[in-house]
Write an enzyme that holds these catalytic residues in place. Structure first.
Site, short mmCIF file in Angstrom:
data_model
loop_
_atom_site.label_atom_id
_atom_site.label_comp_id
_atom_site.label_asym_id
_atom_site.label_seq_id
_atom_site.Cartn_x
_atom_site.Cartn_y
_atom_site.Cartn_z
N GLN A 1 0.82 -1.22 0.00
CA GLN A 1 0.00 0.00 0.00
C GLN A 1 0.85 1.27 0.00
O GLN A 1 0.42 2.31 -0.47
CB GLN A 1 -0.94 0.01 1.22
CG GLN A 1 -2.07 -1.00 1.13
CD GLN A 1 -3.09 -0.68 0.04
OE1 GLN A 1 -3.25 0.47 -0.39
NE2 GLN A 1 -3.79 -1.70 -0.42
N GLY B 1 2.12 -4.41 -8.51
CA GLY B 1 1.92 -3.48 -9.62
C GLY B 1 0.54 -2.87 -9.74
O GLY B 1 0.40 -1.71 -10.12
N HIS B 2 -0.51 -3.66 -9.43
CA HIS B 2 -1.85 -3.12 -9.72
C HIS B 2 -2.29 -2.04 -8.76
O HIS B 2 -3.32 -1.40 -8.96
CB HIS B 2 -2.88 -4.25 -9.81
CG HIS B 2 -3.25 -4.90 -8.51
ND1 HIS B 2 -4.46 -4.66 -7.90
CD2 HIS B 2 -2.61 -5.77 -7.71
CE1 HIS B 2 -4.54 -5.38 -6.78
NE2 HIS B 2 -3.43 -6.05 -6.65
N CYS C 1 -9.99 -8.70 -0.38
CA CYS C 1 -9.83 -10.15 -0.23
C CYS C 1 -10.73 -10.69 0.87
O CYS C 1 -11.01 -11.87 0.92
CB CYS C 1 -8.39 -10.49 0.13
SG CYS C 1 -7.21 -9.38 -0.56
N1 PLP Z 1 -0.55 -6.59 1.13
C1 PLP Z 1 -1.35 -5.53 1.25
C2 PLP Z 1 -1.11 -4.54 2.34
C3 PLP Z 1 -2.41 -5.34 0.36
O1 PLP Z 1 -3.22 -4.28 0.49
C4 PLP Z 1 -2.61 -6.30 -0.66
C5 PLP Z 1 -3.73 -6.18 -1.61
O2 PLP Z 1 -4.76 -5.63 -1.31
C6 PLP Z 1 -1.71 -7.40 -0.75
C7 PLP Z 1 -0.71 -7.50 0.17
C8 PLP Z 1 -1.86 -8.43 -1.82
O3 PLP Z 1 -1.39 -7.95 -3.04
P1 PLP Z 1 -1.86 -8.64 -4.44
O4 PLP Z 1 -3.26 -8.17 -4.67
O5 PLP Z 1 -0.89 -8.11 -5.44
O6 PLP Z 1 -1.76 -10.10 -4.26
#
Ligand code: PLP
Length: 379
Positions: free
Chosen positions: A180, A201-202, A325
């Site tokens: 973040q 990246g996203h 998530c």
């Molecule tokens: N760590 C944090 C603090 C996040 O906010 C996120 C995604 O929301 C992730 C890890 C996971 O990243 P990715 O979506 O690239 O798997």
């Protein structure tokens, strides 16, 4: 009805220039970067350039940047791989904050099943880990300390430099999830002193499923994904060339525009607060002085967030209760309850996350819809 997207902490739109830059890597420049022939070598050149760009912007060496499939893989790799390697020195304890992303929690739980002990660090009311808690938790048996740079639900920044120093004093590794923080804070791995740092990246207008892990030279780590000899033999799998090219260009653009983008985003967040100022019973969760410019976590007294989000969505405003998530979960946010909010208070909280593509007009409209929706749901 126009859509107003205020969920930039979940993901961001792909930058058009990045999109155009990577298109040929799906067609003419389709080579497998590990093939020794001309087509492969061309792909490998693009991968090398991307690694160089990221390394130089993060003040790392190019052999310290590893490409992965995103933040989740990087977090898992750092925690599982770092702890398993340190176990060979007889250390079996890890320290992780109670507000980490689930990618880190799940890795910690896996380690618990393997016989490691795990200390979950508390946070204070402002959502920050305190140095006293860190000092108490880290011992000579600690192999790894994991503390995120910025929290994904509140935006609150964590004392990673202190945590890193305290970890090193006891001979432990320090890992930070910078997923973040990366869009908003310049990364200089040398001055931070971290052993490992993850990014995705996203979150900064790159492609989904792209990311990386910085691993300081000399740090021992076990591999997570076995296979070919890619990524210096530590991460198998054909390199996703377009995604790697996108990652480097999106990051370079982010760094070049960071100061102006942060100012704009902070301005949008302040405008939103000003526009909803007439609404009673609004509490901001987290330490607003020490936070990313992009995230506002607000509690609307007496309003269930599920009803609020549903009604806002009907009006075209995309928001979240917290991590995307965990959005299928009916449980209250683990971040907010760790900060001392009751279950009910956590279920009245909503995350607004602003981005550089938002406009002041969208913010005014979202604020007006927020007031109307909160009033109606309370009534
Ligand atoms: N760590 C944090 C603090 C996040 O906010 C996120 C995604 O929301 C992730 C890890 C996971 O990243 P990715 O979506 O690239 O798997």
């Amino acid at each position: 009805m126009e859509t107003i997207y205020l969920d930039n902490a979940a993901t961001t739109p792909l930058d058009r220039e990045v999109f155009e830059k990577i298109a040929p890597y799906y067609t003419e420049l389709f080579g497998n970067a590990d093939s020794p022939h001309a087509v492969g070598r061309r792909a490998m050149r693009a991968v090398d350039e991307a690694r160089d760009t990221l390394a130089s912007l993060m003040n790392a060496k190019n052999n310290e940047i590893y490409f992965t499939s995103g933040g989740t893989e990087s977090d898992n790799w750092a925690i599982l791989g770092g702890a398993r390697a340190m176990r060979e020195q007889g250390r079996t304890h890890i320290v992780i904050s109670s507000i980490e992303h689930h990618a880190c929690f799940h890795a910690a739980q896996t380690l618990e099943k393997e016989g490691f002990s795990v200390t979950y660090l508390p946070v204070n009311k402002s959502g920050r880990v305190e140095s006293g808690a860190l000092k108490e938790a880290i011992t000579k048996n600690t192999c790894l300390v994991a503390l995120m740079w910025a929290n994904n639900e509140t935006g609150v920044l964590q004392p990673i430099e202190t945590a890193c120093e305290l970890a090193h004093e006891q001979g432990a590794l320090f890992f930070t999830d910078a997923v973040q923080a990366t869009p908003y804070l310049p990364i200089d791995v040398k001055s931070l002193g971290v052993d490992m740092l993850s990014f995705s990246g996203h979150k900064f207008h790159g492609v989904k499923g792209s990311g990386g892990l910085y691993i300081k030279n000399g740090v021992k780590i076990k591999k997570l994904v076995g296979g070919g000899e890619q990524e210096r033999g530590l991460r198998g799998g054909t390199v996703n060339v377009p995604s790697v090219v996108a990652l480097a260009l999106a990051y370079a653009k982010t760094r070049a525009e960071q100061t102006q983008a942060n100012e704009k985003i902070k301005g949008l967040s302040e405008l939103f607060m000003k526009e909803i100022a007439t609404l009673d019973g609004v509490v901001q969760n987290g330490d607003i002085q020490n936070a990313l410019p992009s995230i506002l976590n607000l509690r609307f007294n007496g309003v269930e967030n599920t009803a609020f989000l549903y009604n806002m969505d009907l009006k075209g405003v995309c928001l979240a209760a917290g991590s995307a998530c965990a959005s299928a979960s009916v449980k209250p946010s683990h971040v907010l309850t760790a900060m001392g909010l009751t279950e009910r208070e956590a279920k009245e909280s909503v995350r607004f996350s602003f981005g550089k593509t938002n406009t002041a007009e969208e913010i005014r409209q979202a604020a007006s819809l927020t007031k109307e929706t909160v009033d109606r749901l309370r009534g």
